[in-house]
Design a protein around this motif. Sequence first.
Motif, PDB file in Angstrom:
ATOM      1  N   LEU A   1       5.504 -44.341  51.775  1.00  0.00           N
ATOM      2  CA  LEU A   1       5.777 -43.375  52.843  1.00  0.00           C
ATOM      3  C   LEU A   1       7.009 -42.566  52.467  1.00  0.00           C
ATOM      4  CD1 LEU A   1       5.864 -44.121  56.666  1.00  0.00           C
ATOM      5  CD2 LEU A   1       7.763 -42.947  55.556  1.00  0.00           C
ATOM      6  N   VAL A   2       6.889 -41.257  52.605  1.00  0.00           N
ATOM      7  CA  VAL A   2       8.022 -40.360  52.363  1.00  0.00           C
ATOM      8  C   VAL A   2       8.214 -39.508  53.604  1.00  0.00           C
ATOM      9  CG1 VAL A   2       8.965 -38.492  50.966  1.00  0.00           C
ATOM     10  CG2 VAL A   2       7.638 -40.314  49.875  1.00  0.00           C
ATOM     11  N   ALA A   3       9.439 -39.496  54.125  1.00  0.00           N
ATOM     12  CA  ALA A   3       9.755 -38.730  55.328  1.00  0.00           C
ATOM     13  C   ALA A   3      10.864 -37.731  55.013  1.00  0.00           C
ATOM     14  CB  ALA A   3      10.188 -39.669  56.450  1.00  0.00           C
ATOM     15  N   VAL A   4      10.690 -36.508  55.502  1.00  0.00           N
ATOM     16  CA  VAL A   4      11.664 -35.440  55.252  1.00  0.00           C
ATOM     17  C   VAL A   4      12.063 -34.828  56.588  1.00  0.00           C
ATOM     18  CG1 VAL A   4      12.037 -33.195  54.169  1.00  0.00           C
ATOM     19  CG2 VAL A   4      10.742 -34.963  52.958  1.00  0.00           C
ATOM     20  N   ARG A   5      13.372 -34.565  56.724  1.00  0.00           N
ATOM     21  CA  ARG A   5      13.875 -33.927  57.942  1.00  0.00           C
ATOM     22  C   ARG A   5      14.901 -32.873  57.541  1.00  0.00           C
ATOM     23  NH1 ARG A   5      16.370 -37.844  62.389  1.00  0.00           N
ATOM     24  NH2 ARG A   5      17.917 -38.137  60.721  1.00  0.00           N
ATOM     25  N   GLY A   6      14.481 -31.614  57.667  1.00  0.00           N
ATOM     26  CA  GLY A   6      15.369 -30.512  57.321  1.00  0.00           C
ATOM     27  C   GLY A   6      15.821 -30.583  55.878  1.00  0.00           C
ATOM     28  N   ALA A   7      17.124 -30.367  55.676  1.00  0.00           N
ATOM     29  CA  ALA A   7      17.687 -30.370  54.325  1.00  0.00           C
ATOM     30  C   ALA A   7      18.221 -31.742  53.917  1.00  0.00           C
ATOM     31  CB  ALA A   7      18.809 -29.336  54.240  1.00  0.00           C
ATOM     32  N   GLU A   8      17.953 -32.772  54.734  1.00  0.00           N
ATOM     33  CA  GLU A   8      18.441 -34.116  54.419  1.00  0.00           C
ATOM     34  C   GLU A   8      17.711 -34.685  53.200  1.00  0.00           C
ATOM     35  OE1 GLU A   8      18.024 -36.646  57.787  1.00  0.00           O
ATOM     36  OE2 GLU A   8      19.022 -35.256  59.165  1.00  0.00           O
ATOM     37  N   PRO A   9      18.331 -35.629  52.499  1.00  0.00           N
ATOM     38  CA  PRO A   9      17.623 -36.312  51.409  1.00  0.00           C
ATOM     39  C   PRO A   9      16.387 -37.020  51.961  1.00  0.00           C
ATOM     40  CG  PRO A   9      19.977 -36.783  51.337  1.00  0.00           C
ATOM     41  CD  PRO A   9      19.720 -36.098  52.642  1.00  0.00           C
ATOM     42  N   PRO A  10      15.377 -37.229  51.137  1.00  0.00           N
ATOM     43  CA  PRO A  10      14.163 -37.893  51.628  1.00  0.00           C
ATOM     44  C   PRO A  10      14.427 -39.334  52.044  1.00  0.00           C
ATOM     45  CG  PRO A  10      14.117 -37.701  49.247  1.00  0.00           C
ATOM     46  CD  PRO A  10      15.290 -36.887  49.712  1.00  0.00           C
ATOM     47  N   LEU A  11      13.617 -39.804  52.964  1.00  0.00           N
ATOM     48  CA  LEU A  11      13.646 -41.196  53.403  1.00  0.00           C
ATOM     49  C   LEU A  11      12.357 -41.841  52.903  1.00  0.00           C
ATOM     50  CD1 LEU A  11      14.548 -42.565  56.921  1.00  0.00           C
ATOM     51  CD2 LEU A  11      12.443 -43.278  55.793  1.00  0.00           C
ATOM     52  N   ILE A  12      12.489 -42.976  52.225  1.00  0.00           N
ATOM     53  CA  ILE A  12      11.329 -43.662  51.649  1.00  0.00           C
ATOM     54  C   ILE A  12      11.176 -45.029  52.300  1.00  0.00           C
ATOM     55  CG2 ILE A  12      10.382 -44.710  49.546  1.00  0.00           C
ATOM     56  CD1 ILE A  12      11.735 -42.486  47.959  1.00  0.00           C
ATOM     57  N   VAL A  13       9.935 -45.380  52.623  1.00  0.00           N
ATOM     58  CA  VAL A  13       9.634 -46.706  53.166  1.00  0.00           C
ATOM     59  C   VAL A  13       8.554 -47.353  52.307  1.00  0.00           C
ATOM     60  CG1 VAL A  13       8.907 -48.051  55.165  1.00  0.00           C
ATOM     61  CG2 VAL A  13      10.149 -45.902  55.504  1.00  0.00           C
ATOM     62  N   GLU A  14       8.812 -48.584  51.885  1.00  0.00           N
ATOM     63  CA  GLU A  14       7.808 -49.375  51.177  1.00  0.00           C
ATOM     64  C   GLU A  14       7.260 -50.428  52.133  1.00  0.00           C
ATOM     65  OE1 GLU A  14       6.438 -48.863  48.307  1.00  0.00           O
ATOM     66  OE2 GLU A  14       7.717 -47.123  47.914  1.00  0.00           O
ATOM     67  N   LEU A  15       5.947 -50.576  52.153  1.00  0.00           N
ATOM     68  CA  LEU A  15       5.262 -51.438  53.113  1.00  0.00           C
ATOM     69  C   LEU A  15       4.683 -52.672  52.421  1.00  0.00           C
ATOM     70  CD1 LEU A  15       3.180 -48.532  54.716  1.00  0.00           C
ATOM     71  CD2 LEU A  15       5.410 -49.362  55.502  1.00  0.00           C
ATOM     72  N   LYS A  16       4.877 -53.832  53.030  1.00  0.00           N
ATOM     73  CA  LYS A  16       4.279 -55.065  52.515  1.00  0.00           C
ATOM     74  C   LYS A  16       3.953 -55.986  53.681  1.00  0.00           C
ATOM     75  CE  LYS A  16       4.096 -55.249  47.912  1.00  0.00           C
ATOM     76  NZ  LYS A  16       4.073 -53.783  47.720  1.00  0.00           N
ATOM     77  N   LYS A  17       2.960 -56.855  53.477  1.00  0.00           N
ATOM     78  CA  LYS A  17       2.554 -57.780  54.538  1.00  0.00           C
ATOM     79  C   LYS A  17       3.577 -58.888  54.758  1.00  0.00           C
ATOM     80  CE  LYS A  17      -1.542 -58.746  52.915  1.00  0.00           C
ATOM     81  NZ  LYS A  17      -2.880 -59.400  52.852  1.00  0.00           N
ATOM     82  N   ARG A  18       4.450 -59.113  53.781  1.00  0.00           N
ATOM     83  CA  ARG A  18       5.538 -60.078  53.949  1.00  0.00           C
ATOM     84  C   ARG A  18       6.657 -59.736  52.978  1.00  0.00           C
ATOM     85  NH1 ARG A  18       5.277 -64.588  50.365  1.00  0.00           N
ATOM     86  NH2 ARG A  18       3.488 -64.500  48.954  1.00  0.00           N
ATOM     87  N   PHE A  19       7.815 -60.305  53.226  1.00  0.00           N
ATOM     88  CA  PHE A  19       8.968 -60.020  52.375  1.00  0.00           C
ATOM     89  C   PHE A  19       8.818 -60.780  51.066  1.00  0.00           C
ATOM     90  CE2 PHE A  19      13.214 -60.246  50.709  1.00  0.00           C
ATOM     91  CZ  PHE A  19      13.755 -59.011  51.040  1.00  0.00           C
ATOM     92  N   THR A  20       8.797 -60.048  49.949  1.00  0.00           N
ATOM     93  CA  THR A  20       8.616 -60.649  48.632  1.00  0.00           C
ATOM     94  C   THR A  20       9.584 -60.033  47.632  1.00  0.00           C
ATOM     95  OG1 THR A  20       6.969 -59.015  47.932  1.00  0.00           O
ATOM     96  CG2 THR A  20       6.150 -60.984  49.087  1.00  0.00           C
ATOM     97  N   LEU A  21       9.670 -60.675  46.486  1.00  0.00           N
ATOM     98  CA  LEU A  21      10.490 -60.132  45.407  1.00  0.00           C
ATOM     99  C   LEU A  21       9.934 -58.793  44.941  1.00  0.00           C
ATOM    100  CD1 LEU A  21      12.772 -60.356  43.328  1.00  0.00           C
ATOM    101  CD2 LEU A  21      11.228 -61.717  41.891  1.00  0.00           C
ATOM    102  N   ASP A  22       8.608 -58.677  44.879  1.00  0.00           N
ATOM    103  CA  ASP A  22       7.998 -57.408  44.470  1.00  0.00           C
ATOM    104  C   ASP A  22       8.422 -56.271  45.394  1.00  0.00           C
ATOM    105  OD1 ASP A  22       6.719 -58.457  42.291  1.00  0.00           O
ATOM    106  OD2 ASP A  22       4.785 -58.734  43.299  1.00  0.00           O
ATOM    107  N   LEU A  23       8.453 -56.544  46.694  1.00  0.00           N
ATOM    108  CA  LEU A  23       8.874 -55.524  47.652  1.00  0.00           C
ATOM    109  C   LEU A  23      10.325 -55.128  47.405  1.00  0.00           C
ATOM    110  CD1 LEU A  23       8.444 -53.816  50.211  1.00  0.00           C
ATOM    111  CD2 LEU A  23       9.083 -55.834  51.554  1.00  0.00           C
TER     112      LEU A  23
END
Length: 232
Positions: free
Chosen positions: A33-55
């Motif tokens: 997921l990539v979120a942009v608001r105006g001239a701000e730096p992008p916001l990135i979200v990584e999604l996983k079904k549980r908290f893991t080292l890969d995440l």
Amino acid sequence: MPITAETDLYAPVKAFLEAQGYDVKAEIHGCDLVAVRGAEPPLIVELKKRFTLDLLLQGVDRLALTDTVYLAVPQPGRKASGASPHDSGVRKLCRRLGVGLLIVDTGRAAGHEVEVLLDPVPYSPRKDRTRTARLLGEHARRRGDPNRGGSTRVPIVTAYRQDALRCARLLAAGPLSLKALRAAGAPKDAAAILQRNVYGWFVRVERGIYVLTEAGFVGLETFRFALPDASM
């Protein structure tokens, strides 16, 4: 609705960010997921079904793109295994790495499904000078390197145990006074070691006179490797 796939996390997180004025899009250059608001730096979200080292590794990789990276996972159930995002150690690690944490609970009312556990901010941990001094003190006092790194379920040979062994070696030949022990090269805190008798190796037979117990002889044999031959 139970979360059975990572894609189930996308809609509530998207809605959460859109409510804050972000333009949200999915799967851009490998980012969930990539979120942009105006001239701000992008916001990135990584999604996983549980908290893991890969995440966590994914989140660290995304920090090369922006400083605003979140890891989103479902609210863990009571029987969930593995690391929980609610664990203080997990939050501390994420804070140290500079990534944020989002919890998604689809059982909540619409608009309240996403909770921010941690925002990504630069982390500068304060050093614990007392612990550092103890660490360096133990390193300096310990003679040789009698332990094997990674050991578990075996007694660790500390500097204190080595000093107790030095006293035990001297007492193995028979009773000695504190004065005689010090003259023979016992550690400077020999009196405290004998009086505390942490390992049950010593017994006082009269004022200022100590002998080695049976447990002391066993200790000498068990830890015969723990002192360099020249250490007394």
